[in-house]
Design an enzyme around this catalytic site. Structure first.
Site, PDB file in Angstrom:
ATOM      1  N   HIS A 518     -15.784  10.312  56.535  1.00 52.01           N
ATOM      2  CA  HIS A 518     -16.805  11.371  56.437  1.00 52.01           C
ATOM      3  C   HIS A 518     -17.993  10.898  55.595  1.00 52.01           C
ATOM      4  CE1 HIS A 518     -13.400  14.031  57.725  1.00 52.01           C
ATOM      5  NE2 HIS A 518     -14.387  14.544  58.447  1.00 52.01           N
ATOM      6  N   ASN A 519     -18.764   9.996  56.163  1.00 48.73           N
ATOM      7  CA  ASN A 519     -19.949   9.463  55.500  1.00 48.73           C
ATOM      8  C   ASN A 519     -21.144   9.627  56.435  1.00 48.73           C
ATOM      9  OD1 ASN A 519     -19.626   7.346  57.429  1.00 48.73           O
ATOM     10  ND2 ASN A 519     -18.193   6.329  56.029  1.00 48.73           N
ATOM     11  N   SER A 520     -22.263   9.037  56.065  1.00 52.97           N
ATOM     12  CA  SER A 520     -23.469   9.249  56.871  1.00 52.97           C
ATOM     13  C   SER A 520     -23.395   8.544  58.224  1.00 52.97           C
ATOM     14  CB  SER A 520     -24.718   8.786  56.103  1.00 52.97           C
ATOM     15  OG  SER A 520     -24.740   7.380  55.979  1.00 52.97           O
ATOM     16  N   ASP A 559     -21.519  17.625  57.895  1.00 54.62           N
ATOM     17  CA  ASP A 559     -20.497  17.221  56.920  1.00 54.62           C
ATOM     18  C   ASP A 559     -21.119  16.786  55.593  1.00 54.62           C
ATOM     19  OD1 ASP A 559     -17.971  17.678  58.002  1.00 54.62           O
ATOM     20  OD2 ASP A 559     -18.006  15.848  59.205  1.00 54.62           O
TER      21      ASP A 559
END
EC number: 3.1.4.-
Length: 794
Positions: A518-520, A559
């Site tokens: 869950h990162n960019s 997110d």
């Protein structure tokens, strides 16, 4: 229609203005008061909140609405509202007294009127006491009445009563601040000559501390014997007539020494036309010509012309202000330029909006950027992003990742970004991996290698992981610029490309680069899938441009600030976010709320700042709805509604219609284009984009499977360390079969959803990838292989 939210108020700084700014006078001081700001604290929108909103609109007041105690305090600290209306009718959402105490605990609230809305009581019940409300900090109460006129009358009465009094009190605070810093000694006494106030200059001149003087009568203080015998009687006779007295007077210091002073005493007329106070301004008398004036020529009683009552001063003091002339003359030839520079600086300071200390830090850094080399200015840009997007005032322990370019500079100016893991526990991590790659100013500035990659972004096989590597873990900004430009987002929002770039950087910086999944890069992957779906003909013909813009923004922020843990983990850990959102859609609610908070915080990155109010509200609701749709507890509900409301009716038209092809198309279009079904389409679109990894080419599918597995492994490790319930026992890094987990995920969540989406949007390529990937995982599982790839041949 209810009032503006906190975000909307930032977008529409002029508010619902219908009247001009009001002016109040405190003595000779004129106060120009901007339209009054009102904060409505209502957990739910109803007729009462609407009535106060429209009352504010009618009165020309600016209005914000807060739904929770926390957002109420945050909004108040940002806006400093003159009036706060708290809903006290229902305690199941929040305790109104507790909310009032929270606000009263802040320093700005001392000048705020807080109104409690209380429920109506039956006629046969006694009127409840207002003392509990007053003790909690409320100023007054309002018995619920959803009439706009009743609410308007209440607000107008508050404005003309308490609020105007508070304006005068604020002015008094400013005046006393000026008195505390001026160089003339100031003494204020009551009509009975009891000392009420002395400023620091008076304390320095006379050698007393104010505690030794306040409350004492002037007659109690030692007098100098150098004054003429009848001087005090002369002064009293003059000032008791309401006239100003000015002259030379000898005072005795605490040390016993006499000091010659130039004194001006002004009576202050108060209520009823009576003298309520006397203000004496004193400074040492300096006679550079060594001329000693006789006392009968040194007194002056303004407004009196009779020689028998007082004598005029032949030598009036020419000094107009409170700056010590001696301090200026001592500076030599540079004094005028230095003083002018000081005046210029003071003028700039007074024109600033002085807010929290962090605002001052940001202003200092902004100023430093103007004269810094490009590399330093870019590093300071990063610092500003962190300052604007992270929590700064919680207990912190630093933990830094390697950063060859800016780590030393950033570390010297501030701490790293804060990341919430669970409960009240906070640790540090970098929000973004740093690099020497400059963010492009426009699309024309994108490095050729990256620009070449982005040429393929319309293909489903686009490799987001290559873009991640090429951009040093900043793919969202680059891909976002390309996709948003392609869809005309800037033109639709009427914002500049520079604003869009700043917004993309801000959002990307708020993703946690330390998260394996869950990162960019995940956000960029979802944005890419969203854009791909929006270009499909049936999707494109079902949605308008506002829907498209909302979908792209929702994908970008869906997110943001994800902590790398699931909702279940946060609820089990009793995290602050879980408590805030009542264990319901915790992360999704946080993503949506934070996205708007970040966006409207700074005009530089506010992509909505030029958007029409009604359009903004529609856009905002669409974005929020899509972000909340990514929450998996309602997965089957969303899929079922889509199938039953869109897939099946459209299939029925194709199978049973005996009309022409055109009427078939018209019937299907009517199904797709209804507001309710457009909502379902947008939800389905972002849901599929969010979990499209199993439909990507095999190598991308494998990489994403490894990343999500690692994140789940880390969560299981932490659950065991903290003694929390293990939410997903299968994700134990020592025993987990990744192929089995992927097979289960595809079987339970992916297949049916993508079958439905494919039937609508026609996605044969994706379905082919899904089939091949499923076979791959099945093959590994049949080999009893638990890893991402088969073992090498022996």
């Amino acid at each position: 229609m209810s009032g503006l939210s906190t975000e909307e108020s930032a977008l529409f700084p002029n508010g619902p203005l219908k009247v001009s700014a009001t002016e109040e006078c405190v003595g000779p001081m004129r106060l120009t008061q901007e339209p009054i700001q009102v904060l409505l604290v209502f957990a739910k929108e109803d007729s009462q909140s609407d009535a106060f909103w429209w009352a504010c609109d009618r009165a020309g007041f600016r209005c914000n609405i807060a739904r929770t105690p926390e957002s109420a305090v945050e909004c108040f600290l940002d806006k400093h509202h003159e009036i706060i209306v708290i809903d006290g009718r229902h305690s199941r959402y929040f305790e109104p007294e507790a909310v009032c105490r929270l606000i009263r605990a802040t320093k700005p609230s001392e000048n705020t009127v807080i109104l409690a809305v209380v429920p109506q009581k039956p006629a046969d019940q006694d009127e409840p006491s207002v003392l509990p409300l007053l003790c909690a900090g409320f100023s007054r109460r309002f018995v619920e009445n959803s009439s706009v006129s009743a609410c308007y009358n209440e607000l107008i009465q508050i404005e003309h009563g308490e609020v105007r009094c508070q304006f005068k009190l604020r002015a008094c605070n400013s005046v006393f601040t000026a008195l505390d810093h001026c160089q003339e000694a100031v003494e204020i006494t009551s009509e009975d000559h009891i000392i009420q106030y002395v400023n620091p200059a008076f304390e320095r001149m006379m050698g007393y501390h104010k505690g030794e003087l306040i409350g004492k009568e002037l007659t109690e203080l030692p007098k100098s014997d150098k004054n003429r015998a009848d001087l005090l009687d002369t002064i009293n006779t003059c000032i008791k007539k309401g006239k100003e007295w000015q002259g030379i007077y000898y005072a005795r210091k605490k040390s016993g020494d006499s000091i010659q002073q130039h004194v001006k005493i002004t009576p202050v007329i108060g209520q009823g036309g009576k003298i309520r106070h006397f203000v004496a301004i004193k400074r040492p008398h300096i006679d550079n010509n060594n001329q000693v004036h006789k006392f009968n020529k040194e007194e002056r009683c303004s407004g009196e012309h009779s020689q028998s009552e007082c004598h005029s001063l032949r030598h009036r003091d020419r000094r107009k202000d409170s700056i010590d002339a001696r301090s200026l003359s001592s500076r030599g030839s540079d004094a005028p330029s230095l003083q002018n520079r000081r005046y210029s600086s003071v003028a700039r300071i007074h024109s600033m909006t002085i807010e929290a200390p962090i605002t001052k830090v940001i202003n200092i850094i902004n100023a430093a950027q103007e004269s810094s080399p490009v590399t330093v200015a870019e590093a300071l840009d990063r610092v500003l992003e962190i300052l604007r997007t992270t929590e700064l005032y919680s207990p912190q322990l630093a933990s830094k990742e390697d950063d060859p370019h800016t780590n030393d500079l950033v570390g010297g100016l501030m701490n790293d970004g804060l990341r919430r893991l669970s409960g009240n526990e906070y640790v540090f991590c970098k929000n973004m991996s740093q690099s020497q790659l400059a963010i492009p100013v426009t699309l024309n500035d994108v490095p050729p290698s990256i620009a070449k990659m982005l040429n393929d972004e319309e293909c489903w096989e686009f490799n987001i992981l290559e873009l991640e590597a090429a951009t040093h873990k900043r793919p969202l900004t680059y891909l976002g610029l390309k996709i948003f430009t392609s869809f005309g987002v800037c033109e639709f929002l009427n914002c500049s490309e520079a604003t869009l770039r700043s917004w993309l950087q801000l959002i990307e910086a708020s993703y946690h680069a330390s998260n394996s999944y869950h990162n960019s890069t995940h956000a960029a992957d979802v944005l890419h899938a969203t854009a791909y779906f929006l270009r499909k003909e049936r999707v494109k013909s079902s949605l308008d441009q506002l829907d498209e813009v909302a979908a792209l923004i929702a994908a970008t922020v869906h997110d943001v600030d994800h902590p790398g843990r699931t909702n279940s983990f946060l609820c089990n850990a009793g995290s602050e976010l879980a408590i805030l959102y009542n264990d319901t859609a915790v992360l999704e609610s946080h993503h949506a709320a934070l996205a708007f908070q970040l966006t409207v915080r700074d005009s530089k990155s506010n992509i909505f700042k030029n958007t029409d109010r009604n359009q903004y509200r529609t856009l905002r609701q669409a974005i929020i709805d899509m972000v909340l749709a990514t929450e998996m507890t309602r997965h089957f509900e969303h899929v079922s509604k889509f199938v039953n409301s869109i897939n099946k009716p459209m299939a029925a038209i194709e199978e049973t219609s005996t009309s022409s092809v055109n009427s078939d198309c018209d019937g299907q279009a009517n199904i797709r284009n209804s507001p309710e079904n457009r909502l379902l389409i947008k939800r389905m679109l972002i849901k599929c984009a969010d979990v499209a990894n199993p439909c990507r080419p095999l190598e991308l599918c494998i990489e994403w499977a490894g990343r999500i597995s690692e994140e789940y492994f880390a969560q299981t490790d932490e659950e065991k360390r903290q003694g929390l319930p293990v939410v997903m026992p299968v994700f134990d890094r020592n025993t987990c079969s990744v192929p089995k987990s992927q097979i289960s995920f595809i079987d339970y969540f992916i297949t049916d959803m993508f079958d439905a989406w494919d039937a609508f949007a026609s996605l044969p390529g994706l379905m082919e990838h899904l089939s091949e990937n499923y076979k791959y995982w099945k093959g590994l599982d049949e080999m009893k292989c638990k890893s991402l790839r088969p073992p090498p041949p022996s």
